[in-house]
Design an enzyme around this catalytic site. Structure first.
Site, mmCIF file in Angstrom:
data_model
loop_
_atom_site.group_PDB
_atom_site.id
_atom_site.type_symbol
_atom_site.label_atom_id
_atom_site.label_comp_id
_atom_site.label_asym_id
_atom_site.label_seq_id
_atom_site.Cartn_x
_atom_site.Cartn_y
_atom_site.Cartn_z
ATOM 1 N N TYR A 132 0.872 -1.142 -0.097
ATOM 2 C CA TYR A 132 -0.033 -0.024 0.170
ATOM 3 C C TYR A 132 0.797 1.132 -0.085
ATOM 4 C CZ TYR A 132 -3.819 3.007 0.911
ATOM 5 O OH TYR A 132 -5.068 4.039 1.100
ATOM 6 N N PHE A 189 -6.093 9.055 -3.461
ATOM 7 C CA PHE A 189 -4.846 8.782 -3.869
ATOM 8 C C PHE A 189 -4.186 7.240 -3.072
ATOM 9 C CE2 PHE A 189 -0.288 7.809 -3.876
ATOM 10 C CZ PHE A 189 0.160 7.954 -5.123
ATOM 11 N N GLU A 190 -4.231 6.324 -4.002
ATOM 12 C CA GLU A 190 -3.708 5.196 -3.396
ATOM 13 C C GLU A 190 -3.074 4.285 -4.627
ATOM 14 O OE1 GLU A 190 -6.410 3.262 -0.780
ATOM 15 O OE2 GLU A 190 -7.673 2.597 -2.481
ATOM 16 N N ILE A 191 -1.812 3.815 -4.257
ATOM 17 C CA ILE A 191 -1.200 2.683 -5.180
ATOM 18 C C ILE A 191 -1.079 1.458 -4.329
ATOM 19 C CG2 ILE A 191 0.806 2.005 -6.523
ATOM 20 C CD1 ILE A 191 1.337 5.027 -7.140
#
Length: 289
Positions: A132, A189-191
């Site tokens: 994460y 926002f997250e990758i």
């Protein structure tokens, strides 16, 4: 989308998947001209988006009215926001168009990206055993999640096998889990690794929360639901702060500092940076690493 292409994806050509609860119009589909990468348009299944029939609407309406009286943002907006939170918490990674993929970068409307990104963040995550990645962290609004932590404590008590031995409980709590300090990663926002969400631990966790009905009876957000799961079920070294990705979701922004700002040729003002503002939770995260 245009900014992500300009700052990053024109160099890597990762595919785009756009999802909506109704069919995309022909006008919307014209965004295809913004990228040379493959692009797919999908419709979210009805049962993944709309309020379930088993929810007690009178109780849900009472919860919405209570938040309106407290002037909580999105408190009374019928179910659009709540549908989104529930979908992003437990269903987006099940969509048929996302089944071929492990990694995703969540991109929302009305956000800004300030810096060039010349490396592949997905490979960085994979090579370093991350699950994460985030840019902004802050406390949630307690009136929107009054029973979330007690529900999660009950789940943990019943399922201690899912707790990672090197978890980040100290990010979430200042007293070893007795209470929740409200810190979460801002999930617009997250990758992240969708296989983490597809894991037995997360699926059991989400199903437990779903049965509580808190997405509709209160206003549980996907940000605390995701953040608490990652903090408890992953190792603390599996969470990554993307300090070099300049990002704004008004009114908050992360602007890279020093050499990261110069290397990324960032257009944001380094002094306009939420990282260590009074109500930022980044300091709690940094104490873990």
């Amino acid at each position: 989308m245009e900014q992500v292409e300009s700052k990053f994806n024109r160099k890597f050509n990762y595919p785009w998947v756009l999802l909506n609860e109704v069919e995309f119009s022909a006008d919307t589909r014209r965004v295809s001209v913004l990228t040379n990468a493959p692009i797919s348009f999908g419709v979210i299944p009805h049962e993944h988006w709309f309020q379930p029939d088993w929810i007690d609407e009178a109780r849900a309406r009472e919860g919405r009215d209570r938040l309106v009286r407290q002037n909580i943002i999105y408190g009374g907006q019928f179910n659009l926001y709540r549908n989104m939170c529930r979908f992003n918490s437990g269903y987006f990674f099940r969509h048929e168009l996302l089944q071929p993929y492990k990694w995703y970068w969540r991109v929302e409307p009305d956000v800004r990206y300030f810096c060039d990104l010349d490396y592949d963040p997905f490979l960085h995550m994979e090579d370093n055993n991350k699950v994460y990645g985030f840019t902004i962290s802050m406390p949630d609004w307690e009136p929107t999640i009054p029973t979330l932590w007690s529900s999660i404590r009950e789940f943990i008590t019943d399922n201690p096998q899912y707790l990672h031995p090197d978890n980040s409980m100290d990010f979430l709590s200042d007293n070893s889990g007795e209470t929740y300090n409200l810190c979460h990663f801002w999930s617009n926002f997250e990758i992240a690794d969708m296989d983490f969400w597809r894991s037995e631990a997360y699926m059991k966790y989400f199903e437990f929360l779903e049965e509580r009905g808190g997405f509709y009876y209160e206003r549980w957000g996907d940000a605390p639901v995701h953040s608490i799961a990652v903090a408890l079920f992953a190792g603390k070294d599996q969470i990554h702060f993307f300090k070099d990705i300049g990002y704004r979701h008004s009114p908050f922004q992360h602007c890279p500092q020093g050499s990261d700002w110069r290397k990324g040729r960032c257009s944001c003002d380094p002094n306009d940076n939420f990282d260590f503002a009074q109500n930022s939770c980044l300091k709690q995260f940094m104490r873990l690493v």
